[in-house]
Design a protein around this motif. Structure first.
Motif, short mmCIF file in Angstrom:
data_model
loop_
_atom_site.label_atom_id
_atom_site.label_comp_id
_atom_site.label_asym_id
_atom_site.label_seq_id
_atom_site.Cartn_x
_atom_site.Cartn_y
_atom_site.Cartn_z
N GLU A 147 41.68 29.13 37.72
CA GLU A 147 41.65 30.36 36.61
C GLU A 147 41.66 31.65 37.51
O GLU A 147 42.32 32.77 37.05
CB GLU A 147 40.76 30.01 35.68
N ARG A 148 40.77 31.80 38.24
CA ARG A 148 40.19 33.09 39.02
C ARG A 148 41.55 33.41 39.94
O ARG A 148 41.90 34.58 39.72
CB ARG A 148 39.20 32.86 39.85
N TYR A 149 41.90 32.51 40.79
CA TYR A 149 42.91 32.88 41.66
C TYR A 149 44.41 33.33 40.92
O TYR A 149 45.02 34.11 41.45
CB TYR A 149 43.36 31.73 42.50
N LEU A 150 44.79 32.57 39.79
CA LEU A 150 46.00 32.81 39.26
C LEU A 150 45.79 34.05 38.31
O LEU A 150 47.04 34.80 38.27
CB LEU A 150 46.39 31.65 38.39
N ARG A 151 44.61 34.59 38.04
CA ARG A 151 44.65 35.87 37.31
C ARG A 151 44.57 36.95 38.37
O ARG A 151 45.09 38.10 37.85
CB ARG A 151 43.03 35.77 36.62
N ARG A 152 44.14 36.75 39.51
CA ARG A 152 43.96 38.12 40.33
C ARG A 152 44.73 37.97 41.56
O ARG A 152 45.50 39.04 41.85
CB ARG A 152 42.56 37.84 40.91
N ILE A 153 45.22 36.99 42.15
CA ILE A 153 46.33 36.79 43.22
C ILE A 153 47.59 37.56 43.06
O ILE A 153 48.12 38.15 43.90
CB ILE A 153 46.08 35.75 43.81
N PRO A 154 48.26 37.01 41.99
CA PRO A 154 49.67 37.60 41.91
C PRO A 154 49.69 39.19 42.13
O PRO A 154 50.67 39.72 42.89
CB PRO A 154 50.21 37.25 40.61
N SER A 155 49.09 40.12 41.42
CA SER A 155 49.23 41.33 41.47
C SER A 155 48.69 41.85 42.79
O SER A 155 49.38 42.66 43.58
CB SER A 155 48.30 42.04 40.36
N LEU A 156 47.68 41.23 43.30
CA LEU A 156 47.04 41.79 44.68
C LEU A 156 48.39 41.39 45.61
O LEU A 156 48.44 42.22 46.51
CB LEU A 156 45.87 41.08 45.09
N HIS B 229 62.38 41.00 46.43
CA HIS B 229 62.09 39.83 45.69
C HIS B 229 60.85 39.71 45.68
O HIS B 229 60.02 40.07 46.53
CB HIS B 229 62.75 38.55 46.34
N ARG B 230 60.11 39.23 44.50
CA ARG B 230 58.88 38.96 44.32
C ARG B 230 58.44 37.75 45.00
O ARG B 230 59.35 36.69 45.09
CB ARG B 230 58.20 38.83 42.83
N VAL B 231 57.09 37.51 45.52
CA VAL B 231 56.77 36.36 45.94
C VAL B 231 55.92 35.60 44.86
O VAL B 231 54.96 36.10 44.37
CB VAL B 231 55.70 36.38 47.15
N GLY B 232 56.50 34.42 44.26
CA GLY B 232 55.58 33.83 43.23
C GLY B 232 54.24 33.07 43.47
O GLY B 232 53.95 32.88 44.80
N VAL B 233 53.56 33.07 42.58
CA VAL B 233 52.17 32.56 42.93
C VAL B 233 51.78 31.39 41.79
O VAL B 233 51.73 31.77 40.55
CB VAL B 233 50.91 33.60 42.92
N VAL B 234 51.77 30.19 42.21
CA VAL B 234 51.76 29.08 41.16
C VAL B 234 50.67 28.10 41.72
O VAL B 234 50.36 27.91 42.77
CB VAL B 234 52.78 28.23 40.87
N GLY B 235 50.20 27.21 40.84
CA GLY B 235 49.42 26.27 41.11
C GLY B 235 50.20 24.95 41.39
O GLY B 235 51.39 24.96 40.74
N THR B 236 50.02 23.98 42.25
CA THR B 236 50.62 22.72 42.41
C THR B 236 50.94 22.01 41.11
O THR B 236 50.34 21.87 40.16
CB THR B 236 49.89 21.65 42.97
N GLY B 237 52.42 21.69 41.17
CA GLY B 237 53.08 21.03 40.19
C GLY B 237 52.92 19.54 40.18
O GLY B 237 53.28 18.75 39.15
N VAL B 238 52.12 18.90 41.24
CA VAL B 238 51.86 17.46 41.39
C VAL B 238 50.39 17.20 40.69
O VAL B 238 50.44 15.99 40.35
CB VAL B 238 51.91 17.25 43.12
N GLY B 239 49.53 17.92 40.92
CA GLY B 239 48.04 17.44 40.34
C GLY B 239 47.16 17.42 41.21
O GLY B 239 47.41 17.79 42.56
N GLU B 240 45.95 16.96 40.95
CA GLU B 240 44.78 17.04 41.74
C GLU B 240 44.86 16.20 42.88
O GLU B 240 44.48 16.25 43.99
CB GLU B 240 43.66 16.65 40.93
N ASP B 241 45.76 14.92 42.63
CA ASP B 241 45.93 14.21 43.72
C ASP B 241 47.21 14.35 44.72
O ASP B 241 47.86 13.44 45.46
CB ASP B 241 46.05 12.51 43.10
#
Length: 425
Positions: free
Chosen positions: A367-376, A387-399
């Protein structure tokens, strides 16, 4: 003028290798299509002749890797048969060795997790004990899942690096004390009887994202791995980048805070001593925070190691931050700035589409990283006007580490790689 090194000469492609590559390309298209593809569509996408497509499809059907589904009517003429992946035709076992927890999975060709287990890592200084328990858990997982063992194409292991890919050994990883040239691949292959591949955990995570992450695993990206240690898995134009010795992605000595802690390398402010869970816990405790939490009841006292202790304390740090503790907030906010500085160096160097975050500690920082990192990160991106560099969490999951380990087997067996067409002798 003569050249002394024959290694610089690239050889051409022989026909068997071309056939294997074309088959892998077609299977990759079928695998990535949601509704399947007809032979005509495969010919259009691959540029292969109708006869070549027909021959390859016949082989894939004979192998049971794909199956014929419904007919597709697109206009006048004979309806086209849709070919779809047969997920259960090939299975792979994956193991993610982390200093705190070992995760085990069996996955199918579609990335479905057929079986899953997790156990706390025994004393990290005892490789023989860990390997024995890994082997035992693999056998239990296969037995309890009820799968046909003959459909298991191999075992993949994601391990902290450095690794020696030629001998399949793990060589002095910073967070696994006592692991000096441990022959992990041969030891597991001998006990399990499975073809075994060992690769770095960050590379395995990137492979998993590329195979099963959906949109986040397409094109070019950096997988920023947040585990007991930090690393970067690299995918450029759909190709996994491993480096000369398969040890690409070591980012621990990127300096992002010159006033930070002193690293073993002699520099100050390396990621390895400012942004790992252990370093953040130490930073919080230096500020007087009491980091305690419920110990896992299923961890035998004899198995508890420093990595477990850090895991508990890091969770406590994140919980304090979530509850509004200013000191905890300060520690994690500094980690955001340091991570962004490191990520920007990597993304500017490689000019990728996105950075994907994941790993064992990701869920606590998401939550913290996705809220803060994209704009920074946007403010530090050199090519942001293009082009923008996207910032996302893994689409695979915890494992993602364990699934990535299993993907190593599928990738080795099924993925089209341009490098496979080049022979150097």
């Amino acid at each position: 003028m003569q050249h002394d090194s024959a290694a610089q000469v690239r050889r051409g492609t022989n026909l068997p290798r071309m056939g294997n590559f074309n088959r892998a390309v077609m299977l990759d298209y079928i695998r990535r299509s949601e509704g399947g593809l007809s032979r005509v569509a495969l010919g259009r996408l691959t540029g292969l002749s109708a006869q070549t497509v027909s021959n390859i499809c016949r082989k894939l059907l004979d192998q049971g890797v794909v199956r014929e589904a419904e007919k597709e009517i697109t206009g006048p003429g004979k309806p086209r048969t849709i070919l779809r992946l047969n997920p259960g035709a090939v299975l792979a076992v994956g193991v993610h060795l982390d200093p705190a927890v070992i995760t085990f999975v069996i996955i199918d060709l579609a990335g479905g997790v057929v079986a899953h287990s997790r156990r706390y890592t025994p004393d990290a200084t005892d490789p023989a004990r860990i390997i024995a328990e890994m082997s035992q858990e693999i056998e239990w997982l296969i037995r309890d899942s009820g799968v046909d063992r003959t459909r298991i194409s191999g075992l993949g292991v994601a391990s902290p690096g450095p690794i020696d890919p030629v001998h399949g050994t793990v060589i002095d990883p910073p967070n696994l004390s006592g692991w000096h040239r441990v022959p992990l691949r041969s030891a597991l292959a001998e006990v399990t009887g499975l073809h075994t591949i060992v690769d770095k955990d960050v590379t395995a995570a990137a492979v998993a994202e590329h195979w099963f992450g959906g949109a986040s695993g397409a094109g070019s990206f950096v997988f920023f791995y947040l585990g007991t240690g930090l690393g970067a898995g690299l995918v450029l134009d759909g190709e996994i980048v491993r480096g000369r010795s398969h040890n690409a992605g070591e980012i621990g000595h990127i300096v992002t805070d010159p006033d930070g802690a002193l690293c073993d390398c002699g520099l100050r402010g390396c990621l390895a001593v400012t942004c790992t869970p252990a370093s953040l816990v130490a930073e919080a405790e230096a500020l007087g925070l009491k980091l305690t939490g419920p110990a896992a009841s299923d961890v035998p006292t004899s198995s508890v190691n420093a990595a477990h202790d850090i895991d508990v304390k890091f969770s406590a740090l994140c919980q304090l931050s979530d509850s509004g503790d200013p000191a905890a907030e300060e520690v994690l906010e500094r980690s955001v700035i340091r991570v962004v500085n490191a990520v920007s160096m990597i993304t500017n160097l490689l000019d990728v589409d996105r950075v994907v975050f994941g790993g064992p500690y990701w869920s606590r920082l998401r939550e913290r990283y996705l809220r803060r990192i994209p704009s920074l990160l946007d403010g530090l991106t050199a090519a942001r006007s293009i082009h923008r560099v996207g910032v996302v969490g893994t689409g695979v999951g915890e494992d993602v580490g364990a699934i990535g380990a299993a993907c190593l087997v599928l990738d080795h067996t099924l993925a089209p790689r341009a490098a496979s067409l080049l022979l150097a002798e």
